[in-house]
Scaffold this motif. Structure first.
Motif, PDB file in Angstrom:
ATOM      1  N   SER A  93     -72.896  -1.017 -54.147  1.00 43.41           N
ATOM      2  CA  SER A  93     -73.248  -2.177 -53.760  1.00 43.41           C
ATOM      3  C   SER A  93     -73.770  -2.461 -52.729  1.00 43.41           C
ATOM      4  O   SER A  93     -75.153  -3.391 -52.667  1.00 43.41           O
ATOM      5  CB  SER A  93     -71.463  -2.928 -53.752  1.00 43.41           C
ATOM      6  N   VAL A  97     -76.614  -4.605 -52.823  1.00 42.33           N
ATOM      7  CA  VAL A  97     -77.139  -6.160 -51.705  1.00 42.33           C
ATOM      8  C   VAL A  97     -78.738  -5.174 -51.025  1.00 42.33           C
ATOM      9  O   VAL A  97     -79.106  -6.528 -50.719  1.00 42.33           O
ATOM     10  CB  VAL A  97     -76.254  -6.184 -50.666  1.00 42.33           C
ATOM     11  N   HIS A 100     -81.599  -6.518 -52.789  1.00 40.94           N
ATOM     12  CA  HIS A 100     -81.620  -7.944 -52.858  1.00 40.94           C
ATOM     13  C   HIS A 100     -82.296  -8.592 -51.818  1.00 40.94           C
ATOM     14  O   HIS A 100     -83.130  -9.713 -52.137  1.00 40.94           O
ATOM     15  CB  HIS A 100     -80.261  -8.503 -54.225  1.00 40.94           C
ATOM     16  N   PHE A 101     -81.304  -8.259 -50.849  1.00 40.18           N
ATOM     17  CA  PHE A 101     -82.444  -9.275 -49.791  1.00 40.18           C
ATOM     18  C   PHE A 101     -83.991  -8.011 -49.001  1.00 40.18           C
ATOM     19  O   PHE A 101     -84.026  -9.121 -47.990  1.00 40.18           O
ATOM     20  CB  PHE A 101     -81.433  -9.332 -48.185  1.00 40.18           C
ATOM     21  N   ASP A 120     -71.213  -4.746 -63.903  1.00 40.82           N
ATOM     22  CA  ASP A 120     -71.741  -5.785 -64.303  1.00 40.82           C
ATOM     23  C   ASP A 120     -72.266  -6.318 -62.516  1.00 40.82           C
ATOM     24  O   ASP A 120     -73.000  -7.201 -62.428  1.00 40.82           O
ATOM     25  CB  ASP A 120     -69.766  -6.001 -63.751  1.00 40.82           C
ATOM     26  N   ILE A 121     -71.908  -5.341 -61.407  1.00 40.84           N
ATOM     27  CA  ILE A 121     -72.388  -5.689 -60.426  1.00 40.84           C
ATOM     28  C   ILE A 121     -73.432  -6.024 -60.470  1.00 40.84           C
ATOM     29  O   ILE A 121     -74.369  -6.608 -59.372  1.00 40.84           O
ATOM     30  CB  ILE A 121     -71.513  -4.778 -58.745  1.00 40.84           C
ATOM     31  N   ARG A 124     -75.193  -8.923 -61.889  1.00 36.29           N
ATOM     32  CA  ARG A 124     -75.048  -9.620 -60.465  1.00 36.29           C
ATOM     33  C   ARG A 124     -76.233  -9.853 -59.463  1.00 36.29           C
ATOM     34  O   ARG A 124     -76.113 -10.725 -59.242  1.00 36.29           O
ATOM     35  CB  ARG A 124     -73.775  -9.909 -59.625  1.00 36.29           C
ATOM     36  N   PHE A 125     -76.609  -8.948 -59.692  1.00 36.96           N
ATOM     37  CA  PHE A 125     -78.289  -8.982 -58.774  1.00 36.96           C
ATOM     38  C   PHE A 125     -79.579  -8.237 -60.392  1.00 36.96           C
ATOM     39  O   PHE A 125     -80.555  -8.530 -59.058  1.00 36.96           O
ATOM     40  CB  PHE A 125     -77.812  -7.163 -57.863  1.00 36.96           C
ATOM     41  N   GLU A 126     -79.467  -8.713 -61.191  1.00 39.54           N
ATOM     42  CA  GLU A 126     -80.356  -8.873 -62.164  1.00 39.54           C
ATOM     43  C   GLU A 126     -81.423  -7.035 -61.906  1.00 39.54           C
ATOM     44  O   GLU A 126     -82.385  -7.402 -61.846  1.00 39.54           O
ATOM     45  CB  GLU A 126     -81.215 -10.099 -61.481  1.00 39.54           C
TER      46      GLU A 126
END
Lengths: 275, 275, 275, 275
Positions: A93, A97, A100-101, A120-121, A124-126
């Motif tokens: 995770s 994150v 993603h950023f 799943d996680i 959520r961040f493709e």
């Protein structure tokens, strides 16, 4: 632009290298050099203030350095990585994150899990996720399936973000010095399985985590970063696991930042880390 | 042999310096360089594996570097220091023990106290002590008495090991960048008197200590090292003082080691510390 | 089950409380007590091994303790929180990940941002987000809009996860001791705006972050947790901001864990933290 | 006055103990309790604000607690210790300085060295020193000579301040839970000889030290305190030894403070440390 070089040590290496840079009108803004006197090995990391063609500068440096020199100029600033996971979410995770950023210093191309629950996680961040189960498969078949994904992507690094399977020597050798693992103990204490249970039973007052390159010697690869946190008599084994996850996340993030920033040089069983 | 240099930055400085060293057949075993882009300032520390005449090498380097360059080759490995104290024993004792066992990296020539009680511990280690009281004396007379001892010894550094008097700007200027103080807080928090009382009343969860060079701006000089330790609600103000003494001793020892090892370069209000 | 009590100190309080628990056949598995001798204030946190009706036990304890005693038995283990943010993702993302994997010790009911850009990450975790801009609005109107969301949810705590607006005293008073802020410095050093810029200019060797309850005195509320990380001369102000984000994320996570686990008692301007 | 108690756990122990204290009008100013659920063991440390006769209070507590309870009321605040050393000065000097300035929490009655060189530093602080060489002596004769000094003094604790001989099980058993050792590694990593050499060869990024009670299992006794410091690739094995001495001194000082302040309870192979 960054240049990272290692080779056999001899008098005049810094002069040789810095003359090349000065001739290109490159100003050195940060330089770290280290000589290992036991191995007679020279390591250097140089940041300069301008860009010149990478291939040209590498060629000029190589032509003046010993033939076995490892020279890397201007490594691309964004690395490509594949992440291998099992069931625990915390390291993955954190990586997702930052990815993603756009603060990871690397791009996550793919995540491979030997269990399905972290898909799943990733979604959520493709980030693409492949579930490759180890169950009912010979190890070589399991690893070949992983290898197929890796070869498809040509990643710079493979990150084992709590991947709880032991990779075979042939797999490890194929990606030598390019597989980074987070081990849930302050190595070499509590190598092997269940380190938090071992730590609990020993009654230690600190627990730690170790990020290291993977070699074919389990838990014996070159260490990149280690950190610890204090624990007390009031910690159950489960509390130690929980506290350990915090430090695992933190130390892996730090190791990745160092590696992606071209600050970690590997030689034999050790690293030189120019922080 | 160690060379420490700072000057205005320009392209080619590392090449210039390393060419001089290579011509002398000196192998660089460790090199740290830093450029401050805001101040356009170049800092370098180089360790080489052999000894050559200091004056010769300094002259060669100076002749090729900008005229304002500060060049120090082969600083003597054992510095000479004078220690100023008031009443607290902890920093002084640590310095005396290391001096006695020759692990300080410096020789304590003299201790000056504005109270008499630390003479005893100095005598136990056969280090000369002068009691120079500030009482009933104008500041300039008090400081002149200290100055007389200093001028007699020509120390490399003056260490304020819990010296609780504020030195006048003229005194400080006379020994610019050569007076090291331990301040009993994590500067800039709690500058001034009674930092532990302030910390207690604020209910902080960490307390710290700061070793810094003294300038004529009280508690504003270049910081060499800082450390903290956790405190809790159960600490009284007296407990904080006690815990603070541990960290003061430790951070001053660390700062002195760095300075005596020629790892600290000062420019304006900051330090470059090549650890 | 956990009981947390504070009241004026007097002889026999532990006996009174533990007699009540023993009469209910509750075994104390962990007990922390603290008396603040200056404030003459008694604080206790007790974990017991079984559950009994909360209201009954609170009533029994209150009937035997001084009338002003604050007694909380069996606080629900999962708190409800609202998070306020501005533009920075790091603290919010960490909270959302822990919320998602049910390891936060609290449930995030809603996120409010005075800018819109963090809506995306909230949506990825299916957490409702409201964009309430402060622009072109009088402060009281802006805060009333936030208040409307809060009153709708009745959260246990409001978490300012890098919310860069100063809340008015009336707002703060309405949620006294229930607003938790992360401040980007080691308070009281560098209170106010731009602490990393201040830290950079001062040349500090450590930077920190502080999690605290918000009071109507800006940056002066009771401190819950503080941490630091080392920095060096090579850090630009931007590097300090980046390093600071790591420590902000970590210290806020730690403070939230302590608060959600009922380990933090507030009295006047300080906290008692039973870790 | 401090009371420290451990016994088999059962419901009502805190009530029993606090009722006794309340009946004596003793106000509890600090209380820490811990139950080990695996061992079903109860541990408590209580500070009260007044003094009553030690024997009376111990008798009252014992009469109401399980027969196997270990009850210690009002342990004398200044412990008596004997220090055993070999050749290294750093831990001993720190102990002697604190002893001299009466901040150790204990009085050093005697120092025993199996080499003569630390006699000098003991004499400077007027602490008796006995040189008892292990050379050419059977272990039992060597240990009997040490035992003779110990029995002469009846110390509360024996401190092994870098005593490099392994004590026999019979010696250790005679002073069970009363011998404190400083081990030069972060146990259980690098148990045995030459831990810094092992750490250097493994390329670790942290080194540590462990203070523990000595049992007949070498390096396996209950751990009191552990600390670490970061090291880098630039550390030689000798640098690691040097850095290790700092942390050894610090962690032993901390462990002694905890033990002398009656904050450390031992049960089987673990400690409960009420900091």
């Amino acid at each position: 632009m960054i240049a990272v070089i290692q080779c056999k040590d001899q008098v005049g290496l810094v002069a040789t290298i810095s003359n090349v840079l000065a001739a290109e009108q490159l100003n050195i803004t940060s330089l770290r050099e280290h000589v290992d006197p036991i191995e007679n090995r020279f390591f250097i990391r140089i940041e300069v203030d301008k860009e010149v063609p990478k291939a040209m500068l590498e060629a000029k440096l190589r032509s003046l350095l010993p033939p076995e020199a490892i020279v890397a100029v201007n490594p691309r600033t964004e690395k490509k990585i594949i992440v291998l996971v099992t069931r625990e979410y915390h390291c993955l995770s954190d990586i997702l994150v930052r990815h993603h950023f756009k603060t990871l210093g690397a791009s996550v191309q793919h995540v491979i899990g030997n269990y399905p629950m972290l898909e799943d996680i990733c979604q959520r961040f493709e980030v693409p996720f492949s579930h490759i189960s180890h169950q009912d498969l010979p190890k070589e078949v399991f690893e070949q399936k992983i290898m197929d994904v890796l070869l498809n992507h040509q990643p710079d690094y493979i990150v084992l973000a709590k991947f709880m399977r032991i990779l075979s020597p042939s797999f490890v050798t194929a990606f030598s010095s390019h597989i980074i693992n987070i081990h849930h103990s302050f190595l070499p204490a509590f190598a092997g399985a269940n380190p938090y249970r071992q730590a609990f039973e020993r009654g230690v007052k600190l627990i730690g985590a170790t990020a290291h390159f993977v070699t074919d010697q389990l838990d014996e690869g070159p260490i990149i970063a280690q950190q610890i946190i204090p624990v007390t008599h009031s910690f159950t084994a489960a509390d130690m696991v929980k506290a350990g996850k915090e430090i695992e996340t933190s130390v892996l993030a730090r190791a990745l930042r160092l590696v992606f920033d071209d600050r970690v040089l590997v030689y034999k069983n050790k690293t030189v880390v120019f922080e």
